[in-house]
Scaffold this motif. Structure first.
Motif, short mmCIF file in Angstrom:
data_model
loop_
_atom_site.label_atom_id
_atom_site.label_comp_id
_atom_site.label_asym_id
_atom_site.label_seq_id
_atom_site.Cartn_x
_atom_site.Cartn_y
_atom_site.Cartn_z
N ARG A 154 85.03 -37.91 15.95
CA ARG A 154 86.35 -38.44 15.64
C ARG A 154 87.37 -37.31 15.60
N ALA A 155 88.61 -37.69 15.48
CA ALA A 155 89.71 -36.73 15.52
C ALA A 155 89.54 -35.66 14.45
N GLY A 156 89.81 -34.42 14.84
CA GLY A 156 89.80 -33.31 13.90
C GLY A 156 88.46 -32.65 13.70
N GLN A 157 87.40 -33.17 14.30
CA GLN A 157 86.07 -32.60 14.09
C GLN A 157 85.82 -31.38 14.97
N SER A 158 84.76 -30.64 14.57
CA SER A 158 84.25 -29.53 15.38
C SER A 158 82.97 -29.99 16.06
N VAL A 159 82.95 -29.89 17.39
CA VAL A 159 81.84 -30.40 18.19
C VAL A 159 81.30 -29.28 19.07
N ALA A 176 86.38 -33.75 23.76
CA ALA A 176 87.70 -33.16 23.53
C ALA A 176 88.79 -34.22 23.50
N ASP A 177 88.63 -35.26 24.32
CA ASP A 177 89.61 -36.34 24.32
C ASP A 177 89.63 -37.09 22.99
N VAL A 178 88.49 -37.07 22.28
CA VAL A 178 88.39 -37.79 21.01
C VAL A 178 88.84 -36.93 19.83
N VAL A 179 88.43 -35.66 19.78
CA VAL A 179 88.78 -34.82 18.62
C VAL A 179 90.26 -34.47 18.62
N GLY A 180 90.88 -34.48 19.78
CA GLY A 180 92.32 -34.24 19.85
C GLY A 180 92.72 -32.81 19.52
#
Length: 281
Positions: free
Chosen positions: A50-55, A70-74
């Motif tokens: 989700r948005a704001g996470q580190s993946v 990257a499209d999801v974490v923004g």
């Protein structure tokens, strides 16, 4: 347990192989990702990205599922893709040009940064020379409660997109079956896929399946794909036997094999079984 020397040799061979086939895979990325994108999307869903996470995307290749994540974490999140192959990473960086919050590193578990909410991996875990060690390293790179979501191939007979062409080449060269060890199908048993993360300290391990609907324009296209992504060793062996890996006899054998998967309109449909594992750190 492999020795340090054996692990170093495996790593060097894999790096050289993926460097050598990077251009071939790039040429077929659009065709491949039409189906493989569904796997990236499912990994992102299973990981709860989700948005704001580190993946972390381990074994990112040309940048998937890193770019999907990257499209999801923004812009408030971060995605790090790691791969052994410098040439694969170079091309992933080119594909990611202009995207904020995504970066790529060359190396293995030793370059993986820590503190991730989610670790993703698509078709790479089976290739690890020391899979237990890698799984432990990935778990250590995660925050408590972080999620691992990884995809592996099912049995070769159920993965024609990858196994069919290589099977044809193996028969043409009268190659022996590959020895046990790292390889694209080494985690095709759901029970093994479930047990290994648990042994590395993960909990709540779940294994599901996904049919990936690969399609190519024609049997000729299938032959071209197979030969473009063929690793250096079988490519060299074909050249030694036929003078050219694209010899008419080689091309004809690949076209005939793909003919069993013809659909209306002359295309080739190669549904391939994928196993997905989700586990909590």
């Amino acid at each position: 347990m492999p020795t340090t020397g054996e692990l170093d040799r495996t790593r060097a061979e894999q790096t050289a192989t993926w460097d050598a086939v990077s251009d071939g895979w790039l040429a077929w990325t659009e065709d491949f990702e039409r189906a493989a994108a569904a796997v990236s999307a499912e990994l992102v869903r299973l990981g709860g990205v989700r948005a704001g996470q580190s993946v972390l995307d381990y074994g990112t290749g040309l940048g998937e599922p890193a770019l999907t994540a990257a499209d999801v974490v923004g812009q408030t999140g971060e995605v790090v893709g790691v791969d052994l192959s410098p040439r694969m990473v170079e091309r992933a960086r080119e594909r990611a040009a202009g995207r904020p919050g995504v970066r790529f590193l060359v190396g293995g578990a030793e370059v993986v940064p820590g503190g991730h909410d989610v670790v993703l991996s698509r078709w790479v875990l089976p290739l690890a020379g020391d899979r237990p060690g890698l799984l432990r390293a990935l778990r250590a790179a995660m925050r408590p409660g972080g999620v691992l979501a990884a995809a592996v191939w099912g049995p070769p007979a159920e993965v024609p997109m990858i196994a069919l062409g290589f099977g044809v080449v193996s028969r043409l060269l009268a190659l022996d079956p590959p020895p046990p060890g790292p390889g694209p199908f080494s985690l095709a048993d759901p029970e093994v896929l479930r047990a290994e993360p648990a042994a590395a300290g993960f909990r709540d391990v779940e294994v599901t399946e996904l049919a990936v609907d690969f399609r190519l324009a024609s049997p000729d296209a299938f032959a071209g794909f197979t030969l473009d992504v063929l690793p250096p060793r079988p490519r060299a062996a074909l050249r030694a036997r036929y003078g050219d890996e694209r010899h008419p006899d080689v091309h004809r054998a690949l076209v005939e094999a793909a003919g069993r998967y013809l659909v209306d309109g002359g295309g080739v449909r190669l549904p391939s079984r994928c196993l997905l594992v989700r586990a909590v750190a």
